[in-house]
Design an enzyme around this catalytic site. Structure first.
Site, PDB file in Angstrom:
ATOM      1  N   HIS A  41       5.073  -2.521   5.860  1.00 61.29           N
ATOM      2  CA  HIS A  41       5.362  -2.425   4.426  1.00 61.29           C
ATOM      3  C   HIS A  41       4.335  -3.301   3.703  1.00 61.29           C
ATOM      4  O   HIS A  41       4.634  -4.412   3.280  1.00 61.29           O
ATOM      5  CB  HIS A  41       6.781  -2.885   4.116  1.00 61.29           C
ATOM      6  CG  HIS A  41       7.849  -2.079   4.788  1.00 61.29           C
ATOM      7  ND1 HIS A  41       8.170  -2.234   6.122  1.00 61.29           N
ATOM      8  CD2 HIS A  41       8.666  -1.099   4.316  1.00 61.29           C
ATOM      9  CE1 HIS A  41       9.153  -1.390   6.433  1.00 61.29           C
ATOM     10  NE2 HIS A  41       9.468  -0.697   5.361  1.00 61.29           N
ATOM     11  N   SER A  99       0.032  -9.836   2.558  1.00 63.67           N
ATOM     12  CA  SER A  99      -0.042  -9.915   4.018  1.00 63.67           C
ATOM     13  C   SER A  99      -1.231  -9.167   4.618  1.00 63.67           C
ATOM     14  O   SER A  99      -1.918  -9.706   5.485  1.00 63.67           O
ATOM     15  CB  SER A  99       1.262  -9.404   4.640  1.00 63.67           C
ATOM     16  OG  SER A  99       2.356 -10.158   4.202  1.00 63.67           O
ATOM     17  N   GLU A 117       1.953   1.843   3.603  1.00 65.52           N
ATOM     18  CA  GLU A 117       2.609   1.677   2.308  1.00 65.52           C
ATOM     19  C   GLU A 117       3.030   3.048   1.789  1.00 65.52           C
ATOM     20  O   GLU A 117       2.214   3.951   1.678  1.00 65.52           O
ATOM     21  CB  GLU A 117       1.676   1.001   1.301  1.00 65.52           C
ATOM     22  CG  GLU A 117       2.231   0.882  -0.095  1.00 65.52           C
ATOM     23  CD  GLU A 117       3.606   0.222  -0.139  1.00 65.52           C
ATOM     24  OE1 GLU A 117       4.493   0.763  -0.822  1.00 65.52           O
ATOM     25  OE2 GLU A 117       3.776  -0.843   0.500  1.00 65.52           O
ATOM     26  N   ASP A 142       5.671   6.091   5.743  1.00 69.80           N
ATOM     27  CA  ASP A 142       6.767   5.205   6.073  1.00 69.80           C
ATOM     28  C   ASP A 142       6.403   4.331   7.265  1.00 69.80           C
ATOM     29  O   ASP A 142       5.943   4.824   8.298  1.00 69.80           O
ATOM     30  CB  ASP A 142       8.013   6.046   6.392  1.00 69.80           C
ATOM     31  CG  ASP A 142       9.200   5.182   6.760  1.00 69.80           C
ATOM     32  OD1 ASP A 142       9.857   4.659   5.853  1.00 69.80           O
ATOM     33  OD2 ASP A 142       9.462   5.037   7.974  1.00 69.80           O
ATOM     34  N   ASP A 168       8.249  -6.164   6.852  1.00 70.49           N
ATOM     35  CA  ASP A 168       8.570  -6.856   5.609  1.00 70.49           C
ATOM     36  C   ASP A 168       9.040  -5.835   4.577  1.00 70.49           C
ATOM     37  O   ASP A 168       8.372  -5.590   3.572  1.00 70.49           O
ATOM     38  CB  ASP A 168       7.325  -7.611   5.126  1.00 70.49           C
ATOM     39  CG  ASP A 168       7.549  -8.294   3.789  1.00 70.49           C
ATOM     40  OD1 ASP A 168       8.703  -8.615   3.466  1.00 70.49           O
ATOM     41  OD2 ASP A 168       6.550  -8.489   3.056  1.00 70.49           O
TER      42      ASP A 168
END
Length: 286
Positions: A41, A99, A117, A142, A168
């Site tokens: 994510h 990140s 993302e 996903d 995350d």
């Protein structure tokens, strides 16, 4: 799909998450063999602290802005502060690296990152950020599905035995997110047994996390370490009182690197009733 991390960039949860992430990556960097990182994510990768979203919440004031420039930080926090500062002009904090950007800047030429993302606009910004970095692959998909599609990692004919899966999620589904995470842990360890995972989780009331912790402890993981920072007392379900990182199969001595971090963050980011926790849910002493 409505969540935008820009509203929360650089807050106390980001500080904990990114200090631990960089400490984890530094442990991987101690060996010459390449590693692979999957960020499930990833967000957009970089956030403007003076932008409209971050300016509306001002959460960075209780996070990175409260630490910037400190000379008394323990090594893992100093490493993080240096990494954030490297993305900004001297003595100014305009941008906050997410990140995937922190991971990419820590990696070597032989290491690889897959950043996932799902939000179209965020994914487009992420692709633009890494358009000229051949070590990074951006996937508009996903992140949980990517676990099945991308692991075990093989890039350009190279198999990566070592690495990290960073999970995350935005927790838009709240409690429904935890079964997806524990399913992903099992999938990762089945497909890529030598991998580790770093899972960020929010804390409103810690007792609500007990079923999640039991599932992690009952997973095929050899070890599970929890690192938590509470900036408020654990007494209200209506606010983010703190957050934690669940580290599955962490590298050797990562707990020792994190141990001095938590009291430092409690002192400088926490209010009355703040607390920390560093605890093994499961440990392979063999």
């Amino acid at each position: 799909m409505n969540y935008r991390h820009a509203f929360h960039a650089g807050n106390h949860a980001d500080v904990l998450k990114h200090v631990v992430l960089l400490a984890y990556l530094d442990a991987l960097l101690r060996k010459d063999s390449p590693f692979f990182v999957l960020d499930t994510h990833a967000g957009r990768g970089r956030y403007l602290l003076q932008g409209e979203a971050a300016g509306r919440t001002r959460e960075a004031a209780g996070g990175i802005l409260a630490l910037a420039g400190r000379k008394d930080a323990p090594p893992a926090v100093a490493r993080y502060l240096h990494a954030v500062a490297a993305n900004n002009p001297v003595d100014t904090l305009l941008a906050y690296p997410g990140s995937p950007l922190l991971a990419a800047q820590a990696m070597r030429e032989q290491d690889r990152l897959a950043a996932c993302e799902l939000h179209p606009e965020e994914a487009a910004e992420l692709k633009s950020l890494f358009a000229h970095d051949g070590r990074v692959a951006v996937h508009a998909r996903d992140g949980y599905d990517a676990v099945r599609a991308l692991l075990p990692p093989r890039v350009d004919g190279v198999r990566y035995a070592r690495g990290l899966v960073l999970v995350d999620p935005p927790y838009e589904a709240q409690e429904a997110e935890y079964p997806r995470i524990t399913d992903a842990v099992r999938e990762v360890l089945q497909r890529w047994p030598q991998a580790g995972l770093a899972i960020w989780y929010p804390i409103k009331q810690r007792r609500s996390l007990q079923p999640f912790f039991r599932k992690l402890a009952g997973s095929p993981a050899r070890s599970v370490l929890l690192a938590e920072l509470m900036v408020h007392p654990d007494d209200s379900p209506l606010r983010l009182n703190g957050s934690g990182m669940a580290l599955v199969n962490p590298p050797w001595k990562l707990d020792e690197a994190i141990a001095p971090v938590l009291p430092f963050l409690q002192k400088h980011l926490g209010g009355p009733g703040a607390s920390t926790r560093l605890e093994w849910l499961k440990r392979d002493d063999g």
